[in-house]
Design a protein around this motif. Sequence first.
Motif, mmCIF file in Angstrom:
data_model
loop_
_atom_site.group_PDB
_atom_site.id
_atom_site.type_symbol
_atom_site.label_atom_id
_atom_site.label_comp_id
_atom_site.label_asym_id
_atom_site.label_seq_id
_atom_site.Cartn_x
_atom_site.Cartn_y
_atom_site.Cartn_z
ATOM 1 N N LEU A 102 0.863 -1.186 0.000
ATOM 2 C CA LEU A 102 0.000 0.000 0.000
ATOM 3 C C LEU A 102 0.896 1.232 0.000
ATOM 4 C CD1 LEU A 102 -2.803 1.385 0.318
ATOM 5 C CD2 LEU A 102 -2.474 1.227 2.799
ATOM 6 N N ILE A 103 0.599 2.166 -0.875
ATOM 7 C CA ILE A 103 1.411 3.380 -0.991
ATOM 8 C C ILE A 103 0.623 4.541 -0.393
ATOM 9 C CG2 ILE A 103 2.613 4.931 -2.584
ATOM 10 C CD1 ILE A 103 2.418 2.600 -4.675
ATOM 11 N N ARG A 104 1.169 5.135 0.672
ATOM 12 C CA ARG A 104 0.527 6.292 1.290
ATOM 13 C C ARG A 104 1.388 7.530 1.014
ATOM 14 N NH1 ARG A 104 -0.054 2.264 5.017
ATOM 15 N NH2 ARG A 104 1.853 2.951 6.072
ATOM 16 N N ILE A 105 0.749 8.539 0.433
ATOM 17 C CA ILE A 105 1.442 9.769 0.048
ATOM 18 C C ILE A 105 0.755 10.949 0.724
ATOM 19 C CG2 ILE A 105 2.039 11.296 -1.892
ATOM 20 C CD1 ILE A 105 2.033 8.749 -3.666
ATOM 21 N N ALA A 120 -2.021 11.835 -8.587
ATOM 22 C CA ALA A 120 -2.996 10.792 -8.942
ATOM 23 C C ALA A 120 -2.802 10.344 -10.384
ATOM 24 C CB ALA A 120 -4.416 11.312 -8.720
ATOM 25 N N ILE A 121 -2.571 11.294 -11.284
ATOM 26 C CA ILE A 121 -2.346 10.954 -12.702
ATOM 27 C C ILE A 121 -1.074 10.130 -12.860
ATOM 28 C CG2 ILE A 121 -1.740 11.946 -14.953
ATOM 29 C CD1 ILE A 121 -3.730 14.250 -14.268
ATOM 30 N N LEU A 122 -0.009 10.525 -12.177
ATOM 31 C CA LEU A 122 1.237 9.745 -12.239
ATOM 32 C C LEU A 122 1.006 8.309 -11.787
ATOM 33 C CD1 LEU A 122 4.230 11.886 -10.841
ATOM 34 C CD2 LEU A 122 3.566 11.511 -13.209
ATOM 35 N N GLU A 125 -0.897 6.270 -14.327
ATOM 36 C CA GLU A 125 -0.092 5.900 -15.493
ATOM 37 C C GLU A 125 0.979 4.877 -15.139
ATOM 38 O OE1 GLU A 125 1.193 9.456 -17.529
ATOM 39 O OE2 GLU A 125 -0.874 10.041 -17.976
ATOM 40 N N ALA A 126 1.343 4.817 -13.850
ATOM 41 C CA ALA A 126 2.329 3.822 -13.405
ATOM 42 C C ALA A 126 1.662 2.494 -13.024
ATOM 43 C CB ALA A 126 3.116 4.367 -12.212
ATOM 44 N N GLY A 127 0.323 2.436 -13.122
ATOM 45 C CA GLY A 127 -0.387 1.217 -12.750
ATOM 46 C C GLY A 127 -0.414 0.961 -11.259
ATOM 47 N N LEU A 128 -0.275 2.037 -10.458
ATOM 48 C CA LEU A 128 -0.197 1.892 -9.002
ATOM 49 C C LEU A 128 -1.386 2.516 -8.272
ATOM 50 C CD1 LEU A 128 3.596 2.826 -8.525
ATOM 51 C CD2 LEU A 128 2.586 0.527 -8.583
ATOM 52 N N TYR A 129 -2.290 3.116 -9.020
ATOM 53 C CA TYR A 129 -3.353 3.893 -8.385
ATOM 54 C C TYR A 129 -4.261 3.033 -7.511
ATOM 55 C CZ TYR A 129 -6.892 7.594 -7.987
ATOM 56 O OH TYR A 129 -7.767 8.542 -7.518
ATOM 57 N N HIS A 130 -4.436 1.777 -7.891
ATOM 58 C CA HIS A 130 -5.350 0.894 -7.162
ATOM 59 C C HIS A 130 -4.872 0.608 -5.744
ATOM 60 C CE1 HIS A 130 -2.206 -1.758 -8.660
ATOM 61 N NE2 HIS A 130 -2.565 -2.640 -7.756
ATOM 62 N N LYS A 193 -8.984 7.987 -4.568
ATOM 63 C CA LYS A 193 -7.961 7.670 -3.566
ATOM 64 C C LYS A 193 -7.446 8.925 -2.863
ATOM 65 C CE LYS A 193 -7.783 3.269 -4.759
ATOM 66 N NZ LYS A 193 -8.067 2.172 -3.817
ATOM 67 N N LEU A 194 -8.181 10.019 -3.028
ATOM 68 C CA LEU A 194 -7.740 11.307 -2.495
ATOM 69 C C LEU A 194 -8.526 11.674 -1.239
ATOM 70 C CD1 LEU A 194 -6.059 13.913 -2.824
ATOM 71 C CD2 LEU A 194 -7.801 14.746 -4.421
ATOM 72 N N ILE A 195 -7.810 11.896 -0.152
ATOM 73 C CA ILE A 195 -8.422 12.283 1.117
ATOM 74 C C ILE A 195 -7.951 13.699 1.441
ATOM 75 C CG2 ILE A 195 -8.572 11.770 3.583
ATOM 76 C CD1 ILE A 195 -7.738 8.822 2.702
ATOM 77 N N LEU A 196 -8.891 14.631 1.515
ATOM 78 C CA LEU A 196 -8.552 16.040 1.741
ATOM 79 C C LEU A 196 -9.011 16.467 3.129
ATOM 80 C CD1 LEU A 196 -9.737 17.315 -1.739
ATOM 81 C CD2 LEU A 196 -7.368 17.324 -0.960
ATOM 82 N N SER A 197 -8.133 17.117 3.872
ATOM 83 C CA SER A 197 -8.530 17.585 5.202
ATOM 84 C C SER A 197 -7.638 18.733 5.648
ATOM 85 C CB SER A 197 -8.464 16.444 6.222
ATOM 86 O OG SER A 197 -7.140 15.993 6.355
ATOM 87 N N THR A 198 -8.146 19.517 6.595
ATOM 88 C CA THR A 198 -7.338 20.608 7.142
ATOM 89 C C THR A 198 -6.271 20.025 8.069
ATOM 90 O OG1 THR A 198 -8.934 20.910 8.929
ATOM 91 C CG2 THR A 198 -9.160 22.336 7.009
ATOM 92 N N HIS A 199 -5.103 20.630 8.023
ATOM 93 C CA HIS A 199 -4.001 20.245 8.909
ATOM 94 C C HIS A 199 -3.075 21.441 9.009
ATOM 95 C CE1 HIS A 199 -0.104 18.465 10.096
ATOM 96 N NE2 HIS A 199 -0.828 17.559 10.722
#
Length: 276
Positions: A102-105, A120-122, A125-130, A193-199
């Motif tokens: 699992l890749i967490r960024i 997300a686009i990268l 295209e790298a086949g890693l989004y899943h 796969k995008l989680i947006l929050s204040t920090h």
Amino acid sequence: MLEPSIVKDNEIEHLIKDIYESYGYDFSLYSRASFTRRINRICMIDRFTSYAELRYQVLNEPDYFKHFIEEITVNVTEMFRDPLFFKSLREDILPQLGTFPLIRIWVAGCSTGEEAYSIAILLKEAGLYHKCLIYGTDINPSVLETARAGVFPMHQMKTYSENYMLSGGKKDFSDYYTANYDGAKFDKSLQEKLILSTHNLVSDSSFNSFQLVICRNVLIYFDRELQERVFGLFDASLENLGYLALGSKETLRFSNLSKFYHQIDSQKIWRKVDHN
């Protein structure tokens, strides 16, 4: 309209203290030169005739304070900004991250989200989004609303497309969005796969463990003490052998943590060496 020097140093200090006591936002370790410049810019744009007028609005008008925070914390961003950085991510970093289950960024200081969408686009295209999760955070809740909408100005698409191609993109960039009048709405799949929050990088703690932390062109607004604190936050958030990516004018070189990181290329990417 105010002259650039109208807000005096002692008034800046009072304003920072008042904001912290009233709202909990701590700007005390922001670079004074940058903070003062932005305060004066706000005064000119909003045509305040005195510092007292600005202070009154900030402390007594919640809607104005929201606008004030947007102006103080705004970071200029665009998709695939600094294409060579994204090319390096595409060619050198993502193949390494692909070995993780699992890749967490973490995109810290993500502003209106263009960088998070670019990542997300990268990954697609790298086949890693899943098998990834992208966390986009910012101190400013208003810019996150723009990021959630995924709609960006149509007139920017030519620049974004050029950046994308220079980063090594091979597809037609317009496949990723739908043109709608003067806006471009990006594909919903880029938000899955995008989680947006204040920090708040100044006061909030680590909230997960990441393989890649990206924070570009945010730390230039902080003084050395605050930069060091934020580097500590990133270090606590990064797994061993994870990557930290900074902006072109930012460096780990003078940090107390530098001995635990190895700069892997000229694109301001460091890898955390194994340490506890």
